[in-house]
Design a protein around this motif. Structure first.
Motif, PDB file in Angstrom:
ATOM      1  N   ARG A 143       0.849  -1.189   0.000  1.00  0.00           N
ATOM      2  CA  ARG A 143       0.000   0.000   0.000  1.00  0.00           C
ATOM      3  C   ARG A 143       0.887   1.242   0.000  1.00  0.00           C
ATOM      4  O   ARG A 143       1.716   1.421   0.877  1.00  0.00           O
ATOM      5  N   PRO A 144       0.694   2.094  -0.979  1.00  0.00           N
ATOM      6  CA  PRO A 144       1.502   3.321  -0.986  1.00  0.00           C
ATOM      7  C   PRO A 144       1.023   4.262   0.120  1.00  0.00           C
ATOM      8  O   PRO A 144      -0.137   4.236   0.521  1.00  0.00           O
ATOM      9  N   GLU A 145       1.930   5.044   0.583  1.00  0.00           N
ATOM     10  CA  GLU A 145       1.572   6.069   1.558  1.00  0.00           C
ATOM     11  C   GLU A 145       0.642   7.061   0.872  1.00  0.00           C
ATOM     12  O   GLU A 145       0.876   7.450  -0.268  1.00  0.00           O
ATOM     13  N   PRO A 146      -0.402   7.456   1.545  1.00  0.00           N
ATOM     14  CA  PRO A 146      -1.300   8.423   0.910  1.00  0.00           C
ATOM     15  C   PRO A 146      -0.561   9.738   0.663  1.00  0.00           C
ATOM     16  O   PRO A 146       0.131  10.247   1.542  1.00  0.00           O
ATOM     17  N   ALA A 147      -0.677  10.206  -0.563  1.00  0.00           N
ATOM     18  CA  ALA A 147      -0.004  11.454  -0.935  1.00  0.00           C
ATOM     19  C   ALA A 147      -0.754  12.614  -0.302  1.00  0.00           C
ATOM     20  O   ALA A 147      -1.952  12.778  -0.509  1.00  0.00           O
ATOM     21  N   ARG A 148      -0.039  13.377   0.463  1.00  0.00           N
ATOM     22  CA  ARG A 148      -0.658  14.538   1.095  1.00  0.00           C
ATOM     23  C   ARG A 148      -0.391  15.756   0.213  1.00  0.00           C
ATOM     24  O   ARG A 148       0.768  16.080  -0.076  1.00  0.00           O
TER      25      ARG A 148
END
Length: 96
Positions: free
Chosen positions: A66-71
């Motif tokens: 799971r990629p880190e959610p792009a902020r």
């Protein structure tokens, strides 16, 4: 492979010993029924442990995938960039 791991084998040994220690097998601990029941319990424990280890490993892999959610950048940083871009009408005037 996980069913043959050290953890799975340890669980199988525990299940085998537990089954052999049951009171109804105490009179004849080496009987065919006692050995068969202990062997089946060990096989089930080994299988369940392998399945559990697989589930844990798959969850670890899913978590890693799971990629880190792009902020997005805060509006205070984005607004100057957006304000500097020409609007559609201004673009036409520059070309003409």
């Amino acid at each position: 492979m996980l069913g043959r791991s050290e953890d799975a084998q340890a669980e199988a040994r525990k299940a085998y010993a537990t089954e052999r220690a049951k009171p109804w097998f105490q009179a004849l601990p080496d009987s065919d029924d006692a050995l068969r029941a202990a062997t089946e319990a060990a096989a089930k424990a080994q299988t369940r442990t392998g399945e559990h280890l697989l589930a844990v490993r798959l969850e670890q892999l899913r978590t890693q995938a799971r990629p880190e959610p792009a902020r997005p950048a805060p509006w205070s940083q984005r607004l100057p960039e957006l304000a500097a871009r020409p609007l559609h009408g201004e673009t036409l005037e520059v070309i003409a």
